[in-house]
Design a protein around this motif. Structure first.
Motif, PDB file in Angstrom:
ATOM      1  N   TYR A   1      -0.796  29.141  18.078  1.00  0.00           N
ATOM      2  CA  TYR A   1       0.154  29.086  19.188  1.00  0.00           C
ATOM      3  C   TYR A   1       0.111  27.677  19.766  1.00  0.00           C
TER       4      TYR A   1
ATOM      5  N   ASP B   1       1.532  25.275  22.890  1.00  0.00           N
ATOM      6  CA  ASP B   1       2.190  25.136  24.186  1.00  0.00           C
ATOM      7  C   ASP B   1       2.239  23.649  24.520  1.00  0.00           C
TER       8      ASP B   1
ATOM      9  N   TYR C   1       7.314  26.224  23.331  1.00  0.00           N
ATOM     10  CA  TYR C   1       6.290  27.141  22.838  1.00  0.00           C
ATOM     11  C   TYR C   1       6.595  27.463  21.376  1.00  0.00           C
TER      12      TYR C   1
END
Length: 87
Positions: A47, A49, A55
């Motif tokens: 993931y 960010d 994102y």
């Protein structure tokens, strides 16, 4: 999922160390076709960010070895794994 975990990293060094630890936990076995044939599937999701609010997700998938039984010359436990690995 048994053994599922989530880890936060803030550098590529931390990510590499975590991936190395994950690789050490993989089960492998010797076959006639591959000396380190993986006997387990692995799915890693990264993931991302960013500070600008973007994102992203990246899925890395490594499926267990699916060599042909006749060519890999496995027997015993290896044969049992090979017949059920991708059911």
């Amino acid at each position: 999922v048994p053994g599922l975990s989530l880890h936060a990293v803030s550098s590529t060094d931390e990510l590499e160390a975590l991936l190395a630890r994950a690789a050490e936990n993989r089960i492998t076995a010797h076959t006639a076709l591959n000396s380190t044939s993986s006997r387990s599937h692995a799915i890693i999701t990264l993931y991302f960010d960013r500070e600008d609010g973007v994102y992203s997700k990246l899925h890395l998938v490594d499926l267990a070895g699916s060599e042909r039984i006749k060519q890999s010359k496995v027997d015993g436990t290896g044969l049992k794994e090979a017949t059920s690995i991708n059911l």
